[in-house]
Design an enzyme around this catalytic site. Sequence first.
Site, mmCIF file in Angstrom:
data_model
loop_
_atom_site.group_PDB
_atom_site.id
_atom_site.type_symbol
_atom_site.label_atom_id
_atom_site.label_comp_id
_atom_site.label_asym_id
_atom_site.label_seq_id
_atom_site.Cartn_x
_atom_site.Cartn_y
_atom_site.Cartn_z
ATOM 1 N N LYS A 70 1.189 0.852 6.578
ATOM 2 C CA LYS A 70 0.024 1.279 5.832
ATOM 3 C C LYS A 70 -1.157 0.271 5.936
ATOM 4 C CE LYS A 70 1.908 5.016 4.216
ATOM 5 N NZ LYS A 70 1.536 6.199 4.729
ATOM 6 N N TYR B 194 7.502 -0.649 5.803
ATOM 7 C CA TYR B 194 6.710 0.551 5.260
ATOM 8 C C TYR B 194 5.373 -0.088 4.802
ATOM 9 C CZ TYR B 194 4.721 3.475 1.687
ATOM 10 O OH TYR B 194 3.999 4.263 1.101
ATOM 11 N N SER C 21 -1.671 3.674 0.384
ATOM 12 C CA SER C 21 -0.863 3.296 -0.889
ATOM 13 C C SER C 21 -1.446 2.088 -1.311
ATOM 14 C CB SER C 21 0.626 3.232 -0.136
ATOM 15 O OG SER C 21 1.281 2.584 -1.144
HETATM 16 C C1 UD1 Z 1 7.395 2.375 -4.287
HETATM 17 C C2 UD1 Z 1 7.260 1.512 -3.517
HETATM 18 C C3 UD1 Z 1 5.640 1.384 -2.749
HETATM 19 C C4 UD1 Z 1 5.431 3.171 -2.360
HETATM 20 C C5 UD1 Z 1 5.897 3.899 -3.302
HETATM 21 C C6 UD1 Z 1 5.844 5.418 -2.936
HETATM 22 C C7 UD1 Z 1 8.464 -0.607 -3.729
HETATM 23 C C8 UD1 Z 1 8.595 -2.123 -4.194
HETATM 24 N N1 UD1 Z 1 7.254 0.114 -3.744
HETATM 25 O O1 UD1 Z 1 6.405 2.328 -5.428
HETATM 26 O O2 UD1 Z 1 5.469 0.660 -1.838
HETATM 27 O O3 UD1 Z 1 4.434 3.082 -1.865
HETATM 28 O O4 UD1 Z 1 7.278 3.596 -4.025
HETATM 29 O O5 UD1 Z 1 6.341 6.107 -3.758
HETATM 30 O O6 UD1 Z 1 9.636 0.021 -3.761
HETATM 31 N N2 UD1 Z 1 12.305 1.696 -11.476
HETATM 32 C C9 UD1 Z 1 13.457 1.532 -12.332
HETATM 33 N N3 UD1 Z 1 14.420 2.238 -11.919
HETATM 34 C C10 UD1 Z 1 14.655 3.002 -10.744
HETATM 35 C C11 UD1 Z 1 13.339 3.229 -9.959
HETATM 36 C C12 UD1 Z 1 12.447 2.571 -10.328
HETATM 37 O O7 UD1 Z 1 13.264 0.955 -13.088
HETATM 38 O O8 UD1 Z 1 15.703 3.754 -10.500
HETATM 39 C C13 UD1 Z 1 10.907 1.008 -11.646
HETATM 40 C C14 UD1 Z 1 10.571 -0.071 -10.970
HETATM 41 O O9 UD1 Z 1 10.798 -1.105 -10.997
HETATM 42 C C15 UD1 Z 1 8.865 0.114 -10.989
HETATM 43 C C16 UD1 Z 1 8.872 1.659 -11.407
HETATM 44 O O10 UD1 Z 1 10.221 2.332 -11.814
HETATM 45 O O11 UD1 Z 1 8.323 -0.675 -12.098
HETATM 46 C C17 UD1 Z 1 8.261 2.446 -10.319
HETATM 47 O O12 UD1 Z 1 9.207 2.604 -9.141
HETATM 48 P P1 UD1 Z 1 9.037 3.292 -7.920
HETATM 49 O O13 UD1 Z 1 8.894 4.916 -8.470
HETATM 50 O O14 UD1 Z 1 10.222 3.144 -6.936
HETATM 51 O O15 UD1 Z 1 7.518 3.011 -7.216
HETATM 52 P P2 UD1 Z 1 6.933 1.727 -6.928
HETATM 53 O O16 UD1 Z 1 8.120 0.638 -6.852
HETATM 54 O O17 UD1 Z 1 5.929 1.602 -7.688
#
Ligand code: UD1
Length: 379
Positions: free
Chosen positions: A172, A168, A143
């Site tokens: 990795k 997690y 990842s």
């Molecule tokens: C997350 C994990 C990462 C993992 C990946 C697996 C964290 C910090 N990182 O990545 O380690 O490998 O998932 O898929 O959790 N967001 C919102 N609202 C939401 C959900 C997310 O605004 O309800 C935003 C987050 O702040 C981020 C973006 O959407 O900017 C993507 O978030 P997400 O889909 O959770 O992925 P990652 O955080 O990049």
Amino acid sequence: MGNRALNKPADQTTVLVTGGAGFIGSHTVVELLDRGYDVVVVDDLSNSSQEALERVRALTGTQADGQRGRLTFYKESILDAQALEQVFERHPVDVIIHFAGFKAVGESVQKPLEYYWNNVAGTLALCDVARRHGCKNLVFSSSATVYGEPEFVPITESCPKHTPTNPYGQTKSMLEQILTDLYVGDDEWNVVLLRYFNPIGAHVSGTIGEDPEGIPNNLLPYVAQVAVGKLERVGVFGDDYPTPDGTGVRDYIHVVDLARGHVAALDWMAGRVGTGEALGLGSLAGQPAVDGTRRGVGIFNLGTGKGSSVLDVIHAFERACGHEIPYQVMPRRAGDVAENYAACEKARDELGWVAEYDLDRMCEDSWRWQSQNPNGYRG
Ligand code: UD1
């Protein structure tokens, strides 16, 4: 002991896919079956459904178990060395694509023992059984989380790793190190570490896709459930990041592109594509061996190279589903970085692989899956 040669046609090659009933696993199994590989799936169904594999069978026209070019399923945990032993006795596994693992960031903070045990000990059990059966070819599901707060974007594979903020991510990063050490100790190992950015989307048929249990943690499944009316509104975690619209920027990649990246990795491991120059480990690293099987540790980002903000994703999904998606700005989520997206040149040059689908297509396919299966595989 030796290592199994990979220089043979796909229909004579057996691929063990751990976690093959999961989101990325099931899409990869489709691509492997389409290419004629013989696929054996080991999955304990702890966070996946056998129904996904039934749908893979329907999609690819594979019916019966246990024949060449077919799909065989074992409901087993990778922690069960005896069960793995039986799988390797029954099938001449040539190469492993290892997806099986727990993956919820928040949960991993609450349950570190379960995460380290399942992910790390499970991988050790798998590698130990595999090597005793002469299989030292392995693709690992890593990842972009291993880069932590990235030192620069786009992130190249030589960007320094940083300590992940949760168990997690630690698993990795540790497993990357463990698999590298396997090669250092025994140069017959042929390992590929694939660092995924943010996989979303679904198969174009709308029959397989991401099916998270409970309230989704990740952005896309959350947006999809708001779109279908199961959740009220999307919480946007922070709009004060140093990014064009203030919301977090990520490199979203279509899961089918990602799946095809794994097929490309198998070609690379067999020496059918690439030069091996991208490898950095030892003098033998990446050189096709006499029998057409590389040795070494290949590290590749799988992303699109394009960053999209949270609002970009919400708006693309609105275009896909044809109606507005309510959202509300909330505080930042702990552990999130402002921006990350991949440099993809290494995968392009060595694997001959580039991502094909854009964000609109990812959202269209995701919407098709979500609207046709509002309750996922649970009917
Ligand atoms: C997350 C994990 C990462 C993992 C990946 C697996 C964290 C910090 N990182 O990545 O380690 O490998 O998932 O898929 O959790 N967001 C919102 N609202 C939401 C959900 C997310 O605004 O309800 C935003 C987050 O702040 C981020 C973006 O959407 O900017 C993507 O978030 P997400 O889909 O959770 O992925 P990652 O955080 O990049």
